[in-house]
Motif scaffolding. Structure first.
Motif, mmCIF file in Angstrom:
data_model
loop_
_atom_site.group_PDB
_atom_site.id
_atom_site.type_symbol
_atom_site.label_atom_id
_atom_site.label_comp_id
_atom_site.label_asym_id
_atom_site.label_seq_id
_atom_site.Cartn_x
_atom_site.Cartn_y
_atom_site.Cartn_z
ATOM 1 N N ARG A 107 62.431 44.841 21.831
ATOM 2 C CA ARG A 107 61.734 45.751 20.910
ATOM 3 C C ARG A 107 60.916 45.001 19.879
ATOM 4 N NH1 ARG A 107 66.061 46.856 22.444
ATOM 5 N NH2 ARG A 107 66.231 48.648 23.818
ATOM 6 N N ASN A 108 60.969 43.661 19.964
ATOM 7 C CA ASN A 108 60.281 42.836 18.984
ATOM 8 C C ASN A 108 60.685 43.205 17.559
ATOM 9 O OD1 ASN A 108 58.625 40.757 18.262
ATOM 10 N ND2 ASN A 108 56.802 42.059 18.077
ATOM 11 N N ASN A 109 61.970 43.430 17.380
ATOM 12 C CA ASN A 109 62.497 43.783 16.059
ATOM 13 C C ASN A 109 63.389 42.671 15.532
ATOM 14 O OD1 ASN A 109 61.392 46.316 15.639
ATOM 15 N ND2 ASN A 109 63.079 47.379 16.659
ATOM 16 N N LYS A 110 63.472 42.589 14.207
ATOM 17 C CA LYS A 110 64.384 41.650 13.566
ATOM 18 C C LYS A 110 65.240 42.408 12.572
ATOM 19 C CE LYS A 110 60.982 38.108 14.263
ATOM 20 N NZ LYS A 110 59.939 37.258 13.667
ATOM 21 N N TYR A 111 66.540 42.335 12.775
ATOM 22 C CA TYR A 111 67.459 43.110 11.947
ATOM 23 C C TYR A 111 68.209 42.191 10.993
ATOM 24 C CZ TYR A 111 66.811 45.874 16.223
ATOM 25 O OH TYR A 111 66.278 46.518 17.303
ATOM 26 N N PRO A 112 68.061 42.357 9.697
ATOM 27 C CA PRO A 112 68.882 41.573 8.765
ATOM 28 C C PRO A 112 70.365 41.858 9.003
ATOM 29 C CG PRO A 112 67.085 42.659 7.610
ATOM 30 C CD PRO A 112 67.102 43.219 8.994
ATOM 31 N N ILE A 113 71.166 40.806 8.925
ATOM 32 C CA ILE A 113 72.608 40.960 9.124
ATOM 33 C C ILE A 113 73.323 40.112 8.083
ATOM 34 C CG2 ILE A 113 72.503 39.177 10.956
ATOM 35 C CD1 ILE A 113 74.940 40.581 12.263
ATOM 36 N N PHE A 114 74.350 40.676 7.460
ATOM 37 C CA PHE A 114 75.135 39.886 6.492
ATOM 38 C C PHE A 114 76.581 40.343 6.494
ATOM 39 C CE2 PHE A 114 75.581 43.021 3.067
ATOM 40 C CZ PHE A 114 74.504 43.866 3.278
ATOM 41 N N GLU A 115 77.391 39.465 5.924
ATOM 42 C CA GLU A 115 78.825 39.705 5.909
ATOM 43 C C GLU A 115 79.307 39.711 4.472
ATOM 44 O OE1 GLU A 115 80.530 37.314 9.323
ATOM 45 O OE2 GLU A 115 81.981 36.944 7.742
ATOM 46 N N ASP A 116 80.224 40.602 4.136
ATOM 47 C CA ASP A 116 80.842 40.580 2.811
ATOM 48 C C ASP A 116 82.258 41.129 2.930
ATOM 49 O OD1 ASP A 116 80.672 43.338 2.921
ATOM 50 O OD2 ASP A 116 79.062 43.509 1.441
ATOM 51 N N GLU A 117 82.833 41.459 1.801
ATOM 52 C CA GLU A 117 84.224 41.921 1.787
ATOM 53 C C GLU A 117 84.433 43.186 2.637
ATOM 54 O OE1 GLU A 117 85.743 41.956 -2.206
ATOM 55 O OE2 GLU A 117 87.415 43.255 -1.621
ATOM 56 N N ASN A 118 83.387 43.954 2.824
ATOM 57 C CA ASN A 118 83.514 45.197 3.596
ATOM 58 C C ASN A 118 83.234 45.020 5.084
ATOM 59 O OD1 ASN A 118 84.114 47.215 1.480
ATOM 60 N ND2 ASN A 118 82.217 46.388 0.622
ATOM 61 N N GLY A 119 82.956 43.792 5.501
ATOM 62 C CA GLY A 119 82.722 43.538 6.917
ATOM 63 C C GLY A 119 81.317 43.044 7.168
ATOM 64 N N THR A 120 80.771 43.439 8.304
ATOM 65 C CA THR A 120 79.439 42.990 8.703
ATOM 66 C C THR A 120 78.486 44.181 8.668
ATOM 67 O OG1 THR A 120 80.533 41.473 10.215
ATOM 68 C CG2 THR A 120 78.157 41.766 10.508
ATOM 69 N N HIS A 121 77.307 43.930 8.113
ATOM 70 C CA HIS A 121 76.326 45.006 7.963
ATOM 71 C C HIS A 121 75.036 44.614 8.677
ATOM 72 C CE1 HIS A 121 78.936 46.379 4.624
ATOM 73 N NE2 HIS A 121 79.076 45.079 4.450
ATOM 74 N N ILE A 122 74.480 45.530 9.436
ATOM 75 C CA ILE A 122 73.183 45.292 10.074
ATOM 76 C C ILE A 122 72.200 46.300 9.501
ATOM 77 C CG2 ILE A 122 71.911 45.147 12.252
ATOM 78 C CD1 ILE A 122 74.564 44.573 13.644
ATOM 79 N N MET A 123 71.025 45.794 9.125
ATOM 80 C CA MET A 123 70.070 46.622 8.410
ATOM 81 C C MET A 123 68.831 46.900 9.264
ATOM 82 S SD MET A 123 71.930 46.807 5.652
ATOM 83 C CE MET A 123 70.885 47.552 4.386
ATOM 84 N N SER A 124 68.087 47.898 8.850
ATOM 85 C CA SER A 124 66.911 48.335 9.616
ATOM 86 C C SER A 124 65.860 47.225 9.672
ATOM 87 C CB SER A 124 66.313 49.581 8.971
ATOM 88 O OG SER A 124 65.901 49.292 7.657
ATOM 89 N N PRO A 125 65.095 47.173 10.764
ATOM 90 C CA PRO A 125 64.091 46.121 10.911
ATOM 91 C C PRO A 125 62.883 46.313 9.995
ATOM 92 C CG PRO A 125 63.978 47.656 12.756
ATOM 93 C CD PRO A 125 65.188 48.034 11.961
ATOM 94 N N ASN A 126 62.664 47.537 9.545
ATOM 95 C CA ASN A 126 61.517 47.829 8.692
ATOM 96 C C ASN A 126 61.994 48.434 7.379
ATOM 97 O OD1 ASN A 126 59.887 47.163 10.927
ATOM 98 N ND2 ASN A 126 60.057 49.257 11.692
ATOM 99 N N ASP A 127 61.147 48.369 6.381
ATOM 100 C CA ASP A 127 61.431 49.086 5.137
ATOM 101 C C ASP A 127 60.783 50.464 5.214
ATOM 102 O OD1 ASP A 127 62.816 47.035 3.958
ATOM 103 O OD2 ASP A 127 61.098 46.253 2.832
ATOM 104 N N ILE A 128 61.576 51.463 4.859
ATOM 105 C CA ILE A 128 60.968 52.788 4.719
ATOM 106 C C ILE A 128 59.973 52.715 3.565
ATOM 107 C CG2 ILE A 128 61.351 55.180 4.010
ATOM 108 C CD1 ILE A 128 64.142 55.026 5.014
ATOM 109 N N CYS A 129 58.851 53.372 3.719
ATOM 110 C CA CYS A 129 57.943 53.546 2.581
ATOM 111 C C CYS A 129 57.220 54.864 2.771
ATOM 112 C CB CYS A 129 56.930 52.406 2.505
ATOM 113 S SG CYS A 129 55.702 52.683 1.213
#
Lengths: 309, 424
Positions: free
Chosen positions: A206-228
């Motif tokens: 899909r030619n997408n890049k999803y931000p991913i990070f880890e913290d105390e609540n687990g692992t989070h994957i974020m949308s490839p684009n910013d809503i505007c």
């Protein structure tokens, strides 16, 4: 026309004043022990300072207590909610009914905003949580403009809609990045990288890049684009949406101030002079594009995208 | 997790402790055939999906007529039918909900499994005889939230897959409500309900049945640095993946039974009748064996071996014992083949001639070593000799799906017993 509240997510205590000057009406802060995917970490001292700063400028401050709790933290909620009340916060944001139970016992007058992100998808359920004590429902990001408007019309609670920034697509309790590094034999990697929050998953198909990070609540994957949707606010303002949220997570504080300033102006114009707003809306979008980081394309989320099932 | 004896669920008979509160064994079924197999093999209850409001658009889903037939069939065994009604509804799904729920009540289903308060409240209004069970889609993982749902009048809650054994025990102690929890099968890697990967990647709504399992795909992991993106993997590494091993808690049943868990749930409305029969019969045996005589209960390796015969992913205890390790995820592999093929379903057996009539489900031929199993028999293996078709013609092999064939079987077998073959 009624102007919706402009709600933003400061990264640090010192961001509150510039964001207030840029035109924010309200702030969401909290700590990851109780809150999900916050732009910055606000410990109890920071929350107190943030409340004072916000109130000194006539702004509101909401504290996120919207994690998915297990027994251990569910038992800490009374203490934290009592603190939030004493600190003078204007509302608590919750998803887990444990928060509702705790608030009923220690802070029965504290306004509650219901926010589970993905599951606030119809007006009946927004009103259900309203009957159980919520004064506001934060809508799922996966709704069409039409659905958002219908919910706003049918809602007996205030409605909050995210209009800008990245959204969460996924939360796992497991440390998925840590596990991947462990599988690769690089156990130290996650410790070194945890704070940076600069990792991406590539989806070549899909030619997408999803931000991913880890913290105390687990692992989070974020949308490839910013809503505007700075150029599509008209119908939402007209429908009477109560709050527009700009999420600054994984963006710089300076970016958030600029975006806040532009939305403030756009909202004012849209409410005061809708015709001029309509005529100039491309310019608003261009102004955002001019400050948008190259790695974060803009889109309109699900406002104009159909999903099937 | 250690097994803590709980006298509230047992009694003493002739000096021996027996468990009187046996948990319900709850099995999935995507079709009427699967429902009947699940009940026949020992499920106390079966959950199915209807034509709407469920989370598996691709599973076989039941019409009201089929539900009625399923309910009637289950009743003969004293078993119950629940219907998954666990979408997060959008405005457009509100119309028609009342009629749908009335239809479920008329079909005689015992309960619905629900996530959205819209459906909870509507069911109580229009179909008050149907029990309401909170779905795992609510990611319920603490006792205070369970207390909330109890006060809301729910009959039962299904816990989040992220709940540990110790947490379950505390929830059970703190709140007097029926607890259902998953014991076997595939799982979301995300908190259920908190994943919209499918919405973003394929424009299919995961919380309304459109999940396309994007979490089982491979991704490449990069970091964003000042000078551009940097790969965080080398050529010889498998790509980033988040596919979990399947849940298997068969060895933990004694501690779950002692905790007083009310319902033990097997995942898999899309799974085959062979999978359902195999998994249900193993769990049935373990539950019955433990409850009849907990003091002298010993876990048998053959139960694990039996589950391997239909397993298409490696298995793990997931959160039951605490946070799962990296070893509980799959990197570079996407599953495995089950060790056995389901090759035939017994239709009939002639005690005098020893001749079985069997419906072919996969290729087999004379000389193959096959294994029979079913609720009426002890499993046994034998070699297949001459095979005939229905007209008595000798066959070189049973080649055609659903073809009816006959051959000699050394021990009695019964309709709906299954025949499987080890893969080379």
């Amino acid at each position: 026309m009624k102007k919706p509240e402009l709600l933003v997510t400061p990264h640090r205590v010192e961001d509150l004043l510039p964001l207030s000057e840029a035109g924010a009406d309200a702030f969401v802060v909290g700590e990851q022990r109780y809150g999900l995917r916050l732009a910055g970490e606000f410990n109890r001292e920071d929350v107190k300072k943030a409340v004072e700063l916000a109130h000194s400028k006539g702004k509101k401050l909401y504290v996120a207590v919207n994690a998915i709790f297990h027994n251990d933290k569910a038992e800490e909620l009374d203490d934290y909610i009592a603190f939030v009340q004493d600190a003078g916060a204007d509302a608590i944001i919750f998803g887990d009914p444990a928060v509702l139970m705790a608030a009923r016992s220690v802070a029965p007058n504290m306004p509650l905003h219901w926010s589970t992100e993905t599951t606030a998808t119809n007006y009946f359920t927004c009103n259900y949580w309203g009957k159980r004590g919520a004064v506001r429902a934060v809508l799922s990001r996966e709704l069409s403009m039409e659905a958002v408007i219908e919910i706003t019309e049918q809602a007996e609670v205030a409605i909050e809609v995210q209009v800008h920034g990245m959204t969460c697509m996924f939360q796992s309790k497991r440390p998925l990045l840590g596990h991947y590094f462990e599988y690769q034999g690089k156990v130290m990697e996650i410790e070194n990288r945890k704070e940076a929050k600069n990792m991406l998953l590539h989806d070549p198909e899909r030619n997408n890049k999803y931000p991913i990070f880890e913290d105390e609540n687990g692992t989070h994957i974020m949308s490839p684009n910013d809503i505007c949707i700075i150029d599509e606010l008209g119908e939402l303002v007209e429908a009477g949406v109560d709050s527009f949220k700009v999420d600054g997570i994984l963006h710089s504080p300076e970016y958030l101030v600029e975006v806040t300033r532009l939305y403030r102006q756009a909202i004012n114009l849209c409410a005061e002079n809708p015709e001029e707003y309509e005529d100039t809306k491309e310019e608003w979008l261009e102004r955002i594009e001019a400050i948008q980081p190259a790695h974060r394309p803009l889109d309109t989320g699900f406002f104009f995208k159909e999903t099937v099932y | 997790m250690t097994v803590t004896v709980n006298d509230a669920i047992s009694t003493i008979v002739n000096g021996k402790r027996v468990i009187t509160k046996k948990p319900e064994l709850l099995a999935p079924a995507g079709t009427l055939e699967k429902l009947k197999i699940a009940v026949h093999y020992g499920a106390d209850a079966v959950y199915i999906g209807g034509q709407e409001y469920g989370l598996r658009s691709n599973a076989g889903n039941f019409t009201f007529e089929e539900m009625k037939e399923g309910v009637e069939f289950a009743k003969q065994y004293g078993a119950k039918i629940y219907v998954t009604t666990n979408i997060y509804a959008h405005n457009e799904n509100i119309d028609g909900l009342e009629d749908y729920l009335r239809g479920l009540e008329e079909a005689g289903v015992a309960g619905i499994i629900v996530a959205d308060p819209l459906i909870i409240e509507t069911c109580r209004k229009v179909a008050p005889n149907v029990e309401v069970h909170l779905s795992t889609q609510q990611s319920l993982s603490n006792w205070r939230a369970v207390q909330y749902w109890k006060e809301e009048g729910l009959h039962r809650v299904v816990l989040a897959r992220e709940t540990t054994g110790e947490e379950m025990r505390k929830i059970k102690e703190k709140v007097d409500i029926e607890i259902e929890t998953f014991i076997h099968g595939a799982m979301c890697i995300a908190y259920s309900g908190r994943c919209v990967l499918s919405n973003h990647m394929t424009a299919r709504d995961s919380n309304r049945g459109g999940c396309c399992q994007s979490c089982r795909w491979d991704y490449d992991l990069y970091s964003l640095e000042e000078n551009g993106e940097q790969a965080l993997f080398s050529e010889e590494d498998a790509p980033f993946a988040m596919s979990p091993k399947d849940l298997r808690l068969v060895e933990s049943l004694p501690s779950m039974i002692e905790m007083g868990i009310d319902s033990l749930k097997i995942e898999g409305r899309m799974k085959s009748i062979h999978y359902i029969a195999t998994v249900v019969s193993v769990y049935r045996k373990v539950i019955d064996s433990y409850c009849a005589d907990p003091e002298s209960f010993e876990f048998k390796q053959e139960w694990l071996d039996e589950l391997e015969k239909c397993a298409n992913r490696p298995a793990a205890p997931a959160f039951f014992e605490g946070m799962p390790s990296a070893d509980e995820q799959l990197f570079g592999v996407h599953g495995k083949k089950a060790s056995h093929d389901f090759v035939g379903l017994v239709l009939d057996y002639d005690n005098e001639t020893g001749m079985v009539t069997l419906q072919q489900r996969n290729f087999f031929r004379p000389g193959d070593e096959v294994e029979f199993f079913g609720p009426e028999i002890e499993g046994f293996t034998q070699k297949v000799e001459t095979i005939w078709d229905e007209k008595g013609n000798e066959l070189d092999a049973a080649r055609h799906p659903l073809q009816v064939v006959r051959f000699k079987v050394e021990q009695p077998v019964y309709p709906n017993n299954m025949m499987r073959k080890e893969l080379a």
